[in-house]
Write an enzyme that holds these catalytic residues in place. Structure first.
Site, PDB file in Angstrom:
ATOM      1  N   SER A 102       0.851  -1.192   0.000  1.00  0.00           N
ATOM      2  CA  SER A 102       0.000   0.000   0.000  1.00  0.00           C
ATOM      3  C   SER A 102       0.880   1.233   0.000  1.00  0.00           C
ATOM      4  CB  SER A 102      -0.900   0.010   1.236  1.00  0.00           C
ATOM      5  OG  SER A 102      -1.369   1.330   1.447  1.00  0.00           O
TER       6      SER A 102
ATOM      7  N   HIS B 263      -1.382  -1.555  -4.229  1.00  0.00           N
ATOM      8  CA  HIS B 263      -2.631  -1.161  -3.575  1.00  0.00           C
ATOM      9  C   HIS B 263      -2.645   0.362  -3.392  1.00  0.00           C
ATOM     10  CE1 HIS B 263      -6.105  -2.072  -0.958  1.00  0.00           C
ATOM     11  NE2 HIS B 263      -5.653  -1.126  -0.146  1.00  0.00           N
TER      12      HIS B 263
ATOM     13  N   ASP C 176      -4.716   3.484  -1.899  1.00  0.00           N
ATOM     14  CA  ASP C 176      -5.774   3.837  -0.954  1.00  0.00           C
ATOM     15  C   ASP C 176      -6.323   5.221  -1.249  1.00  0.00           C
ATOM     16  OD1 ASP C 176      -6.045   1.611   0.883  1.00  0.00           O
ATOM     17  OD2 ASP C 176      -3.952   2.020   1.402  1.00  0.00           O
TER      18      ASP C 176
ATOM     19  N   MET D  25      -8.963   7.987  -0.232  1.00  0.00           N
ATOM     20  CA  MET D  25      -9.809   8.414   0.895  1.00  0.00           C
ATOM     21  C   MET D  25     -10.365   9.799   0.606  1.00  0.00           C
ATOM     22  SD  MET D  25      -7.529   7.138   4.103  1.00  0.00           S
ATOM     23  CE  MET D  25      -6.635   5.568   4.069  1.00  0.00           C
TER      24      MET D  25
ATOM     25  N   HIS E  93      -8.438   0.937  -3.791  1.00  0.00           N
ATOM     26  CA  HIS E  93      -9.355   0.744  -2.668  1.00  0.00           C
ATOM     27  C   HIS E  93     -10.052   2.076  -2.416  1.00  0.00           C
ATOM     28  CE1 HIS E  93      -9.607  -0.187   1.953  1.00  0.00           C
ATOM     29  NE2 HIS E  93     -10.796  -0.113   1.382  1.00  0.00           N
TER      30      HIS E  93
ATOM     31  N   MET F 286     -12.159   4.266  -0.507  1.00  0.00           N
ATOM     32  CA  MET F 286     -12.831   4.582   0.760  1.00  0.00           C
ATOM     33  C   MET F 286     -13.541   5.904   0.539  1.00  0.00           C
ATOM     34  SD  MET F 286      -9.682   3.303   3.101  1.00  0.00           S
ATOM     35  CE  MET F 286      -8.570   3.310   1.692  1.00  0.00           C
TER      36      MET F 286
ATOM     37  N   MET G 224     -11.607  -6.019   5.631  1.00  0.00           N
ATOM     38  CA  MET G 224     -10.701  -5.110   6.349  1.00  0.00           C
ATOM     39  C   MET G 224     -10.330  -5.697   7.709  1.00  0.00           C
ATOM     40  SD  MET G 224     -10.063  -2.554   4.374  1.00  0.00           S
ATOM     41  CE  MET G 224      -9.140  -1.572   5.561  1.00  0.00           C
TER      42      MET G 224
ATOM     43  N   GLY H 297      -8.946   4.103   7.176  1.00  0.00           N
ATOM     44  CA  GLY H 297      -8.689   5.529   7.388  1.00  0.00           C
ATOM     45  C   GLY H 297      -7.221   5.856   7.575  1.00  0.00           C
ATOM     46  N   PHE H 298      -6.492   4.947   8.209  1.00  0.00           N
ATOM     47  CA  PHE H 298      -5.098   5.260   8.512  1.00  0.00           C
ATOM     48  C   PHE H 298      -4.224   4.020   8.424  1.00  0.00           C
ATOM     49  CE2 PHE H 298      -7.860   8.218  10.659  1.00  0.00           C
ATOM     50  CZ  PHE H 298      -7.307   9.441  10.306  1.00  0.00           C
TER      51      PHE H 298
ATOM     52  N   ASP I  75      -6.548  -6.365   4.603  1.00  0.00           N
ATOM     53  CA  ASP I  75      -5.891  -5.052   4.554  1.00  0.00           C
ATOM     54  C   ASP I  75      -5.947  -4.423   5.935  1.00  0.00           C
ATOM     55  OD1 ASP I  75      -5.043  -2.490   3.934  1.00  0.00           O
ATOM     56  OD2 ASP I  75      -6.759  -2.004   2.648  1.00  0.00           O
ATOM     57  N   GLY I  76      -4.756  -4.169   6.473  1.00  0.00           N
ATOM     58  CA  GLY I  76      -4.665  -3.477   7.763  1.00  0.00           C
ATOM     59  C   GLY I  76      -3.908  -4.300   8.792  1.00  0.00           C
TER      60      GLY I  76
ATOM     61  N   SER J 162       2.715  -0.189   6.282  1.00  0.00           N
ATOM     62  CA  SER J 162       3.846   0.050   7.199  1.00  0.00           C
ATOM     63  C   SER J 162       4.871  -1.068   7.165  1.00  0.00           C
ATOM     64  CB  SER J 162       3.354   0.183   8.637  1.00  0.00           C
ATOM     65  OG  SER J 162       2.104   0.757   8.701  1.00  0.00           O
TER      66      SER J 162
HETATM   67  C1  DX5 Z   1      -6.279   1.539   5.759  1.00  0.00           C
HETATM   68  C2  DX5 Z   1      -5.838   1.281   4.331  1.00  0.00           C
HETATM   69  C3  DX5 Z   1      -4.728   0.319   4.273  1.00  0.00           C
HETATM   70  C4  DX5 Z   1      -3.474   0.802   4.932  1.00  0.00           C
HETATM   71  C5  DX5 Z   1      -2.712  -0.377   5.429  1.00  0.00           C
HETATM   72  O1  DX5 Z   1      -7.375   2.352   5.747  1.00  0.00           O
HETATM   73  O2  DX5 Z   1      -6.908   0.763   3.583  1.00  0.00           O
HETATM   74  O3  DX5 Z   1      -4.477  -0.104   2.944  1.00  0.00           O
HETATM   75  O4  DX5 Z   1      -2.648   1.540   4.105  1.00  0.00           O
HETATM   76  O5  DX5 Z   1      -1.658   0.078   6.188  1.00  0.00           O
HETATM   77  P1  DX5 Z   1      -0.949  -0.862   7.259  1.00  0.00           P
HETATM   78  O6  DX5 Z   1      -0.416  -2.034   6.518  1.00  0.00           O
HETATM   79  O7  DX5 Z   1       0.110   0.002   7.841  1.00  0.00           O
HETATM   80  O8  DX5 Z   1      -1.993  -1.251   8.264  1.00  0.00           O
HETATM   81 ZN    ZN Z   2      -6.492  -0.227   1.599  1.00  0.00          ZN
END
Ligand code: DX5
Ligand code: ZN
Length: 229
Positions: free
Chosen positions: A17, A41, A43, A45, A74, A76, A144, A149-150, A182-183, A205
Site C-alpha cells: 500500500s 494497492h 488507498d 480516501m 481501494h 474509501m 478489512m 482511514g489510517f 488489509d490493515g 507500514s
Molecule cells: C487503511 C488502508 C490500508 C493501509 C494499510 O485504511 O486501507 O491499505 O494503508 O496500512 P498498514 O499495513 O500500515 O496497516
Molecule cells: Zn487499503
C-alpha cells in the site's frame, strides 16, 4: 482503461500500500518493491467515508507511466460511483467499493461497464451476510482487518472467522474471487491471514515504513507462505 491481467484468482499476492510510502517519491517506492511484490494497492480516501484525504485519479494516471502492475484501487469513498470512470481512464485495474455505502449492485454493474475488475470491501464490524449476496458477481472480496482511514493500526484477529467463512464459500462454489485482507499485516499476522484463507495481502507500514522495503516485502511473502504450508 487498462488491459493488465490480474492472473488466476486464489494465488498468493503481496500488495504493498503506497499510503505508507513517501508521496514525494512514489515512482521510486513502487520500483523498489517491484521484484518482491505482485499488485500495487492504492488507498483512495475522500474525507467523508473516512476522515482522511489521500489521492485520486491523477496520481493513478501518473504512476501508470512507471508501472505495469495491477493497480488495486481501494475506494474509501462515500460516492465511488462518481469516480469509477475516471479511475478506469487513469489506468486503474480494479476498483474496490465499500458495501457500507450501499447501492452495491448498481456500483458493481457500473464498474464492469467501464472495464474495471470489481472489488467489494467490508469493514471489520460488517457481517459476512452483507457481502455474501455479491460473491458471484465480483472479482475480489476485501475483508478489512482494521477500521479504514489510517496506516499503522493493529490487526484485528476476530476478522479471521469471516475470512474463513468467505474462503469456504469461494471454494465450495468454485468462484473466481480473490480474498484480500488489509490493515496491520506484517510478518506475524500474514501467516494468520493466509491460514484463515486470504490470498491477497495488503501491507503499508510493514513494507514502506521499513529501512529496506524490498527486503521487508520478501520477508512478508515468506511469512505468508508459512501460513499455507
Ligand atoms: C487503511 C488502508 C490500508 C493501509 C494499510 O485504511 O486501507 O491499505 O494503508 O496500512 P498498514 O499495513 O500500515 O496497516
Ligand atoms: Zn487499503
Amino acid at each position: 482503461m487498462t488491459s493488465i491481467s490480474a492472473g488466476p484468482a486464489g494465488q498468493l499476492r503481496i500488495a504493498p500500500s503506497i499510503l505508507s510510502a513517501d508521496f514525494g517519491f512514489l515512482a521510486d517506492a513502487v520500483r523498489a518493491v517491484d521484484a518482491e511484490t505482485d499488485w500495487l494497492h492504492l488507498d483512495v480516501m475522500d474525507g467523508h467515508f473516512v476522515p482522511n484525504v489521500t489521492i485520486g485519479p491523477p496520481v493513478v494516471h501518473s504512476l501508470r507511466r512507471y508501472s505495469e502492475r495491477v493497480f488495486d484501487c481501494h475506494l474509501m469513498m462515500a460516492e465511488p460511483g462518481r469516480y469509477l470512470e475516471s479511475f478506469a481512464a487513469a489506468g486503474a485495474t480494479s476498483c474496490t467499493v465499500h458495501v457500507e455505502v450501499g447501492d452495491t449492485a448498481a456500483l458493481v454493474r457500473q464498474a464492469r461497464q467501464v472495464g474495471l475488475r470489481v472489488g467489494l470491501a467490508a469493514n471489520p464490524d460488517t457481517p459476512y451476510e452483507a457481502v455474501a449476496p455479491f460473491l458471484g458477481s465480483i472479482d475480489l472480496l476485501l475483508l478489512m482487518t482494521v477500521f479504514p482511514g489510517f496506516a499503522g493500526q493493529s490487526f484485528l484477529p476476530e476478522v479471521m472467522a469471516k475470512v474463513a467463512t468467505a474462503r469456504d464459500e469461494i471454494d465450495r462454489r468454485h468462484l473466481s474471487v480473490d480474498l484480500e485482507v488489509d490493515g496491520g499485516i506484517d510478518e506475524t499476522t500474514a501467516p494468520i491471514a493466509t491460514r484463515a484463507g486470504a490470498n491477497v495481502l495488503v501491507a503499508g507500514s510493514a513494507i514502506f515504513a521499513r529501512d529496506d522495503a524490498r527486503d521487508a516485502a520478501h520477508r512478508l511473502r515468506e511469512a505468508a507462505l508459512e501460513g499455507l504450508s
